[in-house]
Design an enzyme around this catalytic site. Structure first.
Site, PDB file in Angstrom:
ATOM      1  CG  LEU A 267      -0.399   0.065   2.623  1.00 52.59           C
ATOM      2  CD1 LEU A 267       0.105   1.424   3.036  1.00 52.59           C
ATOM      3  CD2 LEU A 267      -1.479  -0.391   3.591  1.00 52.59           C
TER       4      LEU A 267
ATOM      5  CD  GLU B 200       3.248   6.847   4.683  1.00 57.48           C
ATOM      6  OE1 GLU B 200       3.295   8.077   4.757  1.00 57.48           O
ATOM      7  OE2 GLU B 200       4.101   6.100   5.189  1.00 57.48           O
TER       8      GLU B 200
ATOM      9  CG  PHE C 188       5.949   5.198  -9.436  1.00 59.27           C
ATOM     10  CD1 PHE C 188       4.612   4.860  -9.377  1.00 59.27           C
ATOM     11  CD2 PHE C 188       6.624   5.455  -8.252  1.00 59.27           C
ATOM     12  CE1 PHE C 188       3.940   4.811  -8.157  1.00 59.27           C
ATOM     13  CE2 PHE C 188       5.962   5.403  -7.030  1.00 59.27           C
ATOM     14  CZ  PHE C 188       4.614   5.080  -6.984  1.00 59.27           C
TER      15      PHE C 188
ATOM     16  N   GLY D  37      10.938  10.493  -1.609  1.00 60.83           N
ATOM     17  CA  GLY D  37      11.163  10.628  -0.175  1.00 60.83           C
ATOM     18  C   GLY D  37      10.293   9.621   0.536  1.00 60.83           C
TER      19      GLY D  37
ATOM     20  CB  CYS E 222       8.607   3.066   1.775  1.00 65.53           C
ATOM     21  SG  CYS E 222       7.317   3.078   3.020  1.00 65.53           S
TER      22      CYS E 222
ATOM     23  CE  LYS F 161      11.415   1.269   6.113  1.00 69.68           C
ATOM     24  NZ  LYS F 161      11.191   0.005   5.383  1.00 69.68           N
TER      25      LYS F 161
ATOM     26  CE  LYS G 100       2.169   9.053  -0.774  1.00 66.58           C
ATOM     27  NZ  LYS G 100       1.833   7.845  -1.486  1.00 66.58           N
TER      28      LYS G 100
ATOM     29  NE  ARG H 191       7.542   7.484   8.854  1.00 68.27           N
ATOM     30  CZ  ARG H 191       6.973   6.289   9.099  1.00 68.27           C
ATOM     31  NH1 ARG H 191       7.579   5.403   9.852  1.00 68.27           N
ATOM     32  NH2 ARG H 191       5.803   5.998   8.575  1.00 68.27           N
TER      33      ARG H 191
HETATM   34  P1  NAD Z   1       4.982   3.196  11.674  1.00 67.24           P
HETATM   35  O1  NAD Z   1       6.203   3.766  12.243  1.00 67.24           O
HETATM   36  O2  NAD Z   1       3.936   4.125  11.123  1.00 67.24           O
HETATM   37  O3  NAD Z   1       4.261   2.265  12.746  1.00 67.24           O
HETATM   38  C1  NAD Z   1       4.901   1.276  13.470  1.00 67.24           C
HETATM   39  C2  NAD Z   1       4.151   1.062  14.772  1.00 67.24           C
HETATM   40  O4  NAD Z   1       4.693  -0.097  15.420  1.00 67.24           O
HETATM   41  C3  NAD Z   1       4.268   2.227  15.759  1.00 67.24           C
HETATM   42  O5  NAD Z   1       2.989   2.614  16.201  1.00 67.24           O
HETATM   43  C4  NAD Z   1       5.117   1.635  16.901  1.00 67.24           C
HETATM   44  O6  NAD Z   1       4.797   2.177  18.169  1.00 67.24           O
HETATM   45  C5  NAD Z   1       4.742   0.168  16.817  1.00 67.24           C
HETATM   46  N1  NAD Z   1       5.679  -0.739  17.461  1.00 67.24           N
HETATM   47  C6  NAD Z   1       7.039  -0.740  17.410  1.00 67.24           C
HETATM   48  N2  NAD Z   1       7.535  -1.768  18.097  1.00 67.24           N
HETATM   49  C7  NAD Z   1       6.487  -2.448  18.604  1.00 67.24           C
HETATM   50  C8  NAD Z   1       6.364  -3.631  19.391  1.00 67.24           C
HETATM   51  N3  NAD Z   1       7.433  -4.311  19.764  1.00 67.24           N
HETATM   52  N4  NAD Z   1       5.130  -4.047  19.738  1.00 67.24           N
HETATM   53  C9  NAD Z   1       4.029  -3.350  19.348  1.00 67.24           C
HETATM   54  N5  NAD Z   1       4.086  -2.240  18.592  1.00 67.24           N
HETATM   55  C10 NAD Z   1       5.297  -1.791  18.215  1.00 67.24           C
HETATM   56  O7  NAD Z   1       5.446   2.181  10.529  1.00 67.24           O
HETATM   57  P2  NAD Z   1       4.737   1.901   9.117  1.00 67.24           P
HETATM   58  O8  NAD Z   1       4.955   3.039   8.187  1.00 67.24           O
HETATM   59  O9  NAD Z   1       3.360   1.406   9.351  1.00 67.24           O
HETATM   60  O10 NAD Z   1       5.636   0.709   8.579  1.00 67.24           O
HETATM   61  C11 NAD Z   1       5.603  -0.567   9.170  1.00 67.24           C
HETATM   62  C12 NAD Z   1       6.336  -1.532   8.269  1.00 67.24           C
HETATM   63  O11 NAD Z   1       5.633  -1.686   7.031  1.00 67.24           O
HETATM   64  C13 NAD Z   1       7.753  -1.103   7.872  1.00 67.24           C
HETATM   65  O12 NAD Z   1       8.555  -2.242   7.761  1.00 67.24           O
HETATM   66  C14 NAD Z   1       7.559  -0.476   6.506  1.00 67.24           C
HETATM   67  O13 NAD Z   1       8.714  -0.555   5.716  1.00 67.24           O
HETATM   68  C15 NAD Z   1       6.473  -1.346   5.931  1.00 67.24           C
HETATM   69  N6  NAD Z   1       5.630  -0.676   4.941  1.00 67.24           N
HETATM   70  C16 NAD Z   1       5.236   0.610   5.137  1.00 67.24           C
HETATM   71  C17 NAD Z   1       4.377   1.208   4.196  1.00 67.24           C
HETATM   72  C18 NAD Z   1       3.935   2.626   4.346  1.00 67.24           C
HETATM   73  O14 NAD Z   1       3.356   3.150   3.401  1.00 67.24           O
HETATM   74  N7  NAD Z   1       4.162   3.293   5.465  1.00 67.24           N
HETATM   75  C19 NAD Z   1       3.910   0.464   3.096  1.00 67.24           C
HETATM   76  C20 NAD Z   1       4.332  -0.875   2.965  1.00 67.24           C
HETATM   77  C21 NAD Z   1       5.192  -1.442   3.894  1.00 67.24           C
HETATM   78  C1  UGA Z   2       5.730   3.343  -1.651  1.00 65.47           C
HETATM   79  C2  UGA Z   2       5.218   2.328  -2.673  1.00 65.47           C
HETATM   80  O1  UGA Z   2       4.538   3.032  -3.728  1.00 65.47           O
HETATM   81  C3  UGA Z   2       4.262   1.340  -2.036  1.00 65.47           C
HETATM   82  O2  UGA Z   2       3.876   0.363  -3.008  1.00 65.47           O
HETATM   83  C4  UGA Z   2       4.990   0.636  -0.884  1.00 65.47           C
HETATM   84  O3  UGA Z   2       4.101  -0.242  -0.220  1.00 65.47           O
HETATM   85  C5  UGA Z   2       5.502   1.661   0.101  1.00 65.47           C
HETATM   86  O4  UGA Z   2       6.362   2.611  -0.590  1.00 65.47           O
HETATM   87  C6  UGA Z   2       6.317   0.987   1.161  1.00 65.47           C
HETATM   88  O5  UGA Z   2       6.962   0.011   0.919  1.00 65.47           O
HETATM   89  O6  UGA Z   2       6.296   1.442   2.289  1.00 65.47           O
HETATM   90  P1  UGA Z   2       4.789   5.552  -0.510  1.00 65.47           P
HETATM   91  O7  UGA Z   2       6.164   5.726   0.025  1.00 65.47           O
HETATM   92  O8  UGA Z   2       3.621   5.723   0.390  1.00 65.47           O
HETATM   93  O9  UGA Z   2       4.628   4.098  -1.164  1.00 65.47           O
HETATM   94  O10 UGA Z   2       4.596   6.621  -1.669  1.00 65.47           O
HETATM   95  P2  UGA Z   2       4.754   6.671  -3.261  1.00 65.47           P
HETATM   96  O11 UGA Z   2       3.479   7.142  -3.827  1.00 65.47           O
HETATM   97  O12 UGA Z   2       5.317   5.442  -3.825  1.00 65.47           O
HETATM   98  O13 UGA Z   2       5.825   7.839  -3.413  1.00 65.47           O
HETATM   99  C7  UGA Z   2       7.132   7.704  -2.893  1.00 65.47           C
HETATM  100  C8  UGA Z   2       7.933   8.942  -3.226  1.00 65.47           C
HETATM  101  O14 UGA Z   2       8.242   9.002  -4.624  1.00 65.47           O
HETATM  102  C9  UGA Z   2       7.219  10.262  -2.912  1.00 65.47           C
HETATM  103  O15 UGA Z   2       8.124  11.170  -2.375  1.00 65.47           O
HETATM  104  C10 UGA Z   2       6.737  10.735  -4.263  1.00 65.47           C
HETATM  105  O16 UGA Z   2       6.579  12.125  -4.329  1.00 65.47           O
HETATM  106  C11 UGA Z   2       7.854  10.241  -5.170  1.00 65.47           C
HETATM  107  N1  UGA Z   2       7.437  10.026  -6.569  1.00 65.47           N
HETATM  108  C12 UGA Z   2       6.489   9.104  -6.859  1.00 65.47           C
HETATM  109  C13 UGA Z   2       8.043  10.744  -7.581  1.00 65.47           C
HETATM  110  O17 UGA Z   2       8.930  11.591  -7.337  1.00 65.47           O
HETATM  111  N2  UGA Z   2       7.672  10.497  -8.875  1.00 65.47           N
HETATM  112  C14 UGA Z   2       6.726   9.587  -9.194  1.00 65.47           C
HETATM  113  O18 UGA Z   2       6.452   9.424 -10.400  1.00 65.47           O
HETATM  114  C15 UGA Z   2       6.120   8.868  -8.161  1.00 65.47           C
END
Ligand code: NAD
Ligand code: UGA
Length: 443
Positions: A158, A160, A254, A262, A265, A268, A332, A339
């Site tokens: 997914l 954000e 993309f 930025g 995700c 890192k 975005k 972050r």
């Molecule tokens: P986040 O920082 O928004 O949330 C993480 C949550 O986990 C926090 O609320 C924190 O307090 C909690 N937490 C930490 N340690 C814990 C523990 N031991 N027990 C219970 N809760 C605990 O993180 P996020 O953005 O949701 O990302 C989570 C994972 O999913 C990461 O590995 C990220 O790479 C991945 N991911 C994120 C996205 C995204 O769009 N943010 C999309 C796909 C995958």
């Molecule tokens: C991204 C991936 O799109 C998700 O599929 C994945 O699950 C997630 O990372 C993750 O692993 O956590 P996200 O970081 O929420 O999702 O946002 P994106 O829409 O992918 O954008 C990432 C960055 O790229 C933003 O800063 C955006 O402005 C930039 N971007 C995106 C560009 O500069 N150009 C583009 O054409 C698209």
């Protein structure tokens, strides 16, 4: 209907738990952050995600979704013992670029110490290849007595800002496990979503996640490199991307040139994949180039501002005495997440150059205020523009698409706009009397 526990109520955990509840399951979400849980119990969301609050409320009211800080309550509720537990905790970048696994370890240890019946442990966090096996070892070693469990990798894709719709309409669901039966049980949860479900081994599933994010990041760096060349040669990268995108093998997605990627995700995950490769003695040259081009994209925005309004005197810093307005602070649009935010980095570069910064973002200002110093946070775009020597359009929020540009030009000190998202039309901007620079719009 299944009983599910979700660990972590961040962007992924809260959306995952809420969507599974909305699909008719009973979900208990657990987090170590007491304030987050207390707020969720009062209906206050810890993150800004369009549409999330309403679905949370609906499912809490229906008795399908609850929040706790207690692992025992989430896993061992006698009326509804969890059959599956999803780990969705953060995995930030460590000092050498490796994924930091301490939260995953803590979650695995707590599961091991708490579980009182067999469980399927599903890892949704983005984790280095091999982590699933490592989690299995931790759980086995930390259990006070042996209780059967399986580990399944289920990476999340997914985004954000569109998290609910992405979760509910997946392009694919990836499941990795040696235990076919466990993988099938997880697959059943996703059947109502009607997306393709791919079952593979643990390590391959973990790699699919990194490879997908790295590929998308590569597309962004690729188009930013093309943008750079477009600027030198007088071509328009927006049209180039459109022309390339008609080719089904390439696709238009993309290929928006701008500030580079930025967020929590891509930065890192590309780093972590490169780190994994380096540790194995491989040379991830493409990934290194992707990261370098990405860093340049931010620098080149500041370079444009310097070139347009910077001092030439050797006695002054380049932006000393200049006020630069920044529209957008989130990485975005449609998120409050800052972050690895490009606008925040750009602001720091301007400050390092002696410039004063005014900024506005519709939802990310409270988060930005925690990390920025000496930035005047404004009530709207017009307050930012007032008296500014240059404006940087940094986040593509809808409300910036239809600004009263005539008013903006009138109230700015100098009519200079650096559009980091290519939101505006260069000829229109010039007609309005702006000195305008987009990214890769060389004509
Ligand atoms: P986040 O920082 O928004 O949330 C993480 C949550 O986990 C926090 O609320 C924190 O307090 C909690 N937490 C930490 N340690 C814990 C523990 N031991 N027990 C219970 N809760 C605990 O993180 P996020 O953005 O949701 O990302 C989570 C994972 O999913 C990461 O590995 C990220 O790479 C991945 N991911 C994120 C996205 C995204 O769009 N943010 C999309 C796909 C995958
Ligand atoms: C991204 C991936 O799109 C998700 O599929 C994945 O699950 C997630 O990372 C993750 O692993 O956590 P996200 O970081 O929420 O999702 O946002 P994106 O829409 O992918 O954008 C990432 C960055 O790229 C933003 O800063 C955006 O402005 C930039 N971007 C995106 C560009 O500069 N150009 C583009 O054409 C698209």
């Amino acid at each position: 209907m299944k009983n599910i526990a979700v660990i972590g109520v961040g962007y992924v955990g809260l959306v995952t738990g809420t969507c599974f509840a909305d699909l008719g399951n009973r979900v208990t979400c657990v987090d170590v952050d007491e304030e987050r849980i207390a707020n969720l119990k009062r209906g206050i969301m810890p993150i800004y995600e369009p549409g999330l609050e309403e679905i949370v409320r609906r499912n809490v009211a229906a008795g399908r979704l609850s929040f706790t800080t207690s692992y025992a309550e989430a896993l061992n509720n006698p009326e509804a013992p969890a059959e599956l537990v999803f780990i969705a905790v953060n995995t930030p970048a460590g000092v050498d670029g490796e994924a930091e696994l301490r939260y995953v370890r803590a979650a695995a240890e707590m599961i091991a110490q708490t579980m009182d019946h067999p469980l399927i442990i599903v890892n949704k966090s983005t984790v280095p290849v091999g982590t699933g096996d490592w989690v299995a070892d931790i759980v086995k070693n930390k259990q006070p007595r042996p209780i059967p469990f399986s580990v399944v990798s289920n990476p999340e894709f997914l985004r954000e800002g569109s998290a609910i719709s992405d979760f509910m309409n997946p392009d694919r669901v990836v499941l990795g496990s040696l235990d076919e039966e466990a993988a099938q049980k997880v697959a059943q949860l996703y059947l109502p979503l009607r997306g393709p479900i791919m079952i593979t081994d643990l390590r391959t599933a973990e790699m699919i996640k990194y490879a997908s994010n790295a590929f998308l990041a590569t597309k962004i760096s690729f188009i930013n490199e093309i943008a750079n060349i477009c600027e030198a040669l007088g071509a328009d990268v927006k049209e180039v991307a459109a022309g390339m995108g008609y080719d089904k093998r390439i696709g238009r997605a993309f290929l928006d040139a701008g500030l580079g990627y930025g967020g929590s995700c891509f930065p890192k995950d590309v780093k972590a994949l490169a780190h994994m490769a380096n540790v194995q003695g491989k040379h991830p040259q493409l990934l290194e180039a992707v990261m370098q081009i990405n860093a340049d994209a931010r620098r080149s925005i500041v370079a444009k501002v310097r070139a347009l309004v910077g001092n030439n005197s050797t006695h002054l810093n380049r932006l000393e005495g200049k006020t630069i307005g920044v529209l957008g602070l989130a990485f975005k649009a449609n998120t409050d997440d800052i972050r690895e935010s490009q606008p925040i980095d750009i602001i720091r570069m301007i400050q390092a150059d002696g410039g004063m910064v005014k900024a506005y973002d519709p939802v990310a200002m409270p988060n930005a205020a925690k990390v920025l110093q000496n930035v005047k946070l404004c009530a709207d775009a017009y307050e930012v523009a007032e008296g500014s020597d240059a404006l940087i359009l940094a986040t593509e929020w809808n409300e910036f698409k239809n600004l009263d540009l005539v008013r903006i030009k009138r109230i700015m000190k100098q009519p200079v706009i650096v559009d980091g998202r290519n939101l505006y039309d260069p000829p229109v901007m010039r007609e309005l009397g702006f000195i305008y620079r987009g990214v890769g719009r060389g004509y």
